[in-house]
Each structure stands twice: as structure tokens, then as C-alpha cells.
Design an enzyme around this catalytic site. Sequence first.
Site, short mmCIF file in Angstrom:
data_model
loop_
_atom_site.label_atom_id
_atom_site.label_comp_id
_atom_site.label_asym_id
_atom_site.label_seq_id
_atom_site.Cartn_x
_atom_site.Cartn_y
_atom_site.Cartn_z
N GLU A 1 0.84 -1.41 0.14
CA GLU A 1 0.20 -0.29 -0.02
C GLU A 1 0.91 1.48 -0.37
O GLU A 1 0.74 2.56 -0.23
CB GLU A 1 -1.07 -0.20 1.36
N THR B 1 -4.53 7.88 -4.79
CA THR B 1 -4.93 7.73 -3.46
C THR B 1 -3.92 8.97 -2.89
O THR B 1 -4.32 9.72 -1.97
CB THR B 1 -3.83 6.74 -2.66
N1 HSE Z 1 -8.38 5.04 3.72
C1 HSE Z 1 -7.83 5.27 2.67
C2 HSE Z 1 -7.66 6.80 2.15
C3 HSE Z 1 -8.33 4.38 2.01
O1 HSE Z 1 -9.33 6.67 2.50
O2 HSE Z 1 -7.54 7.62 1.85
C4 HSE Z 1 -8.15 4.48 0.53
O3 HSE Z 1 -6.95 3.57 -0.10
#
Ligand code: HSE
Length: 307
Positions: A126, A181
Site C-alpha cells: 500500500e 489516493t
Molecule cells: N483510507 C484510505 C483513504 C483508503 O481514504 O485515503 C484509500 O485506499
Amino acid sequence: MTSSITIKAPSSTANLGPGFDVFGLAIDAFYDKVTLTKTKSGITIITDDNIPTNPENNTAGLVVKNMKKRFKIKNGIEIKIKKGVPAGFGMGSSAASAAAAAVAFDKLFSLKLDGNSLVEFAGFGEKASAGSVHYDNVAASVLGGFVIVKTNPLEVIRIEPPTNLRMCIAVPSIKVPKKKTKVSRGVIPKKINLTDSVLNISNASAIVAGFMRKDSELIGNSIKDVIVEPARQHLIPGFAKVKQNALKSGALGVTISGAGPSVIAFSKSSANLKKISQAMSRGFASKKIKCQTIICKPSKGAADKRK
Ligand code: HSE
């Protein structure tokens, strides 16, 4: 001696509204498949999908690299990846490959790691795609069901979801930035006020109670986020309409799936899920955006032995 292992890991939705970076739910919409095979040396990646094949830039590659180093494994490893989870839409695509790789590595070398360790190793993947480690998607993908991520030290709490919980997901056909992201984390406020924090904590607590009590209505009604959703929704054209339409059609709660741009509506199996999905499509159509809709339910995880 086993020389090859294939593991399937599910898509997932993170946050569930107020549980930013803390809540995750494995969903049976899509699965990634990772096969690890022992070779003489090095790490090679084989795939027909449009993903990086350099282990340094590939989520599964990074997991394997780190585990190989940590457990002083001399073998080389071939990683075969079959993507099922569409990338870049907020359904834990990078996490699914990372989760499958961690679980496959554990099995291939009979490491017998516990759930928290598997999640921690999957988290290496990640980091590559989001720029920072967050374990919500990988934890759901590894362990299945609903997960709560505690950090420092990492401890994942898994709760079995109610059997009648259903989700309608609308995946819009829009261009997403390359490091999506990272971009969508960049728009979140660094400081929040106490009133908003109290509201989100109350809803997040109610969601946990909903999963404990197997009460899908309490879960759905508590999917309310006054901090991250308002900051991110401008990145999803038509979001307000999609949400409004879904609620009007009987959804209990609606929010952004993970970092988006997919929108997720929570419901019970007794609701008219087709109607909710169509209403969400119409919401995107109001901005001339096509979308794919998926009706799904919670999934077991990559490390889940239950059938
Ligand atoms: N919790 C993370 C976000 C998940 O909202 O940025 C994204 O993969």
C-alpha cells in the site's frame, strides 16, 4: 515440498464514512489472484494486466521483496498476477494484490504468521501506491468481513458482518489521476474542529455497535462523515446527486468508497437494490457520466480458511 501457491483476495471498501483509515470491509465484487512459485533466484512478475512488472513498483512485488528479506529466504520467486479488482476506483485494488501476495508467501514457506503480521506485510504494498501506509483495505482483504485497524502497535479487530448487509457500488467512468489516493488524501483538512470530531466518533461507534449486534440498519444509518467526505466530494462530479438519489430509493447510508471515485450505498437484502443502483446511475448521468453498478455483499478474506 510445495513449490507453488495460488491465493485469491477480495476487493474492499475503506472508511465506511466516519472511520477514515480505520474501518474496512471486504466485498465480494471482485477478486485478485496471485500465484507464487519458487524459482532459483530473483523476483519476477508475470501478468497480462496493465500494471508495473518491476517488483519495486508493484504492490505484490514489494510485499514479496520485504517478506523474502525479513525471513531470509534464499529462493527466487515468480509472482503471477491476475487482476480482477479494477484499479483506481476506491475498491482496494492495490490492497487485494498485496493481501494475496502476503498470504501466499506465508503458505509457500510455511511461516504460519498471525493475522496482524500478514496485514503488516501486506501494508508494504500500500505504501507504494498511496504514499503512506494505511491498513484499512489490506486488513479487510487479508482477514475478510469488517475490520477495525488500531495502530502503534498494529492490531486488527475483525467482526463478522450481518448476513443481510448489502452494498450497491457505482463506479463512474471518469479519468482518475495517476497517484489518485495520494491526490485525494491531499485535500483532507489537517485540522478538524471538535464538533465535527464528536459527530464522526459517535457515528463510527454506532457502526461498530451495528456490526457487533448484526444490525444492518444501525450500520447503514450511521454511515455519516462530516470531515473527509465534504473535503473530497468535489473530486467526484455528480456525487451529491448520486447520494441523494440512492437515499431516496431506500439506501440506509451513502458515502465515498475509500478514496473514491466509486460511491457506495449500504442497504439490507430486503431493500430494492436494483432500484438503488439505477438511481445512482441516474445521478452520474445527470453529469453525463456513465457508470457501472455492482450489487455486492461482505466477503471472506484471503487468509480465511472457512468455506
Ligand atoms: N483510507 C484510505 C483513504 C483508503 O481514504 O485515503 C484509500 O485506499
